[in-house]
Design a protein around this motif. Structure first.
Motif, mmCIF file in Angstrom:
data_model
loop_
_atom_site.group_PDB
_atom_site.id
_atom_site.type_symbol
_atom_site.label_atom_id
_atom_site.label_comp_id
_atom_site.label_asym_id
_atom_site.label_seq_id
_atom_site.Cartn_x
_atom_site.Cartn_y
_atom_site.Cartn_z
ATOM 1 N N ARG A 206 -15.649 -24.758 21.231
ATOM 2 C CA ARG A 206 -16.923 -25.153 20.462
ATOM 3 C C ARG A 206 -16.597 -26.180 19.479
ATOM 4 O O ARG A 206 -17.500 -27.153 19.177
ATOM 5 N N LEU B 55 -25.197 -28.107 20.961
ATOM 6 C CA LEU B 55 -24.764 -26.604 20.645
ATOM 7 C C LEU B 55 -25.781 -26.288 19.322
ATOM 8 O O LEU B 55 -25.959 -27.193 18.503
ATOM 9 N N ASP C 233 -18.819 -25.161 11.106
ATOM 10 C CA ASP C 233 -18.224 -25.822 12.533
ATOM 11 C C ASP C 233 -17.902 -27.345 12.077
ATOM 12 O O ASP C 233 -17.109 -27.869 12.521
#
Length: 238
Positions: free
Chosen positions: A2, A19, A25
């Motif tokens: 990811r 995403l 992230d």
């Protein structure tokens, strides 16, 4: 995976799946930057090889165009902003930040970008016949820079990319990528110079700029890539 996709989406123009955003992230994706560099290096090396089938200059031009396209000129933009800021600030940090935040490109920025592209083009022409492995690995080595600078160089300002990644780099990330860089030097000895280049640039950013920001990280990647390319040219001729 990811965070690699997040890093590829930010640092390249390659099509990536969308995403859903998750806290942390974007900052943590900095740990994947050297992997993104390998992807960039693969694109550049493939373009150089294809163009060189016609002529070495064509290989160099194809590599430079691919390099600029795949990164979306993101780091060149940072280099231009940094050059404008340093050229106009004359030691005034407030002026430096103001000029770097201006979306317009000034004369210092234009000159820096032109010289950077010219240096890369000439270096690529000189290494394309034999430097395929190094050409693959140099973009990856340059993207170890943001991990090191995030830990070793203070922030130029609060907020922005520099602040986002400052707390995301762990000691084991630096150790791991450092060992991989050392391993890569077996097939591309020029990578041994990468730590020296990264440290010297970190010192320069601290003294001349006052710290790191997103633009400074981008400029650092560009300068590291060109420094390693030029060192490779010298090494091939010694």
């Amino acid at each position: 995976m990811r965070r690699l996709i997040v890093a590829l989406s930010f640092l390249t123009r390659l099509p990536m799946p969308r995403l859903a955003s998750r806290d942390g992230d974007f900052a943590a994706a900095v740990r994947m930057y050297p992997l993104v560099g390998l992807v960039v290096g693969a694109v550049v090396a493939a373009a150089a090889w294809s163009g060189a089938l016609i002529d070495p200059w064509m290989g160099a031009l194809a590599a430079l165009l691919a390099w600029t396209w795949v990164t979306g000129a993101l780091h060149l933009d940072g280099l231009g902003d940094l050059a404008d800021g340093l050229g106009a600030a004359h030691g005034d940090r407030t002026r430096l930040l103001s000029v770097m935040a201006d979306p317009h490109v000034g004369s210092f920025g234009v000159i820096a970008i032109v010289l950077q592209l010219a240096a890369k083009l000439v270096a690529l022409h000189l290494i394309v016949p034999a430097g395929w492995t190094a050409l693959l690995l140099i973009p990856a080595a340059a993207r170890v820079g943001p991990l090191w600078w995030a830990r070793a160089v203070p922030l130029l300002k609060n907020g922005g990319l520099g602040a986002a990644i400052a707390g995301a780099v762990r000691s084991r990330d630096l150790i791991g990528w450092g060992l991989l860089l050392l391993g890569g030097s077996v097939v591309a000895p020029v990578l041994l110079a990468a730590p020296v280049v990264l440290v010297l640039l970190g010192l320069m950013f601290t003294r001349r700029v006052g710290g790191m920001s997103g633009d400074v990280h981008g400029a650092g990647i560009e300068l590291t890539e060109t420094a390693l390319l030029l060192m490779l040219v010298i090494a091939q001729r010694v």
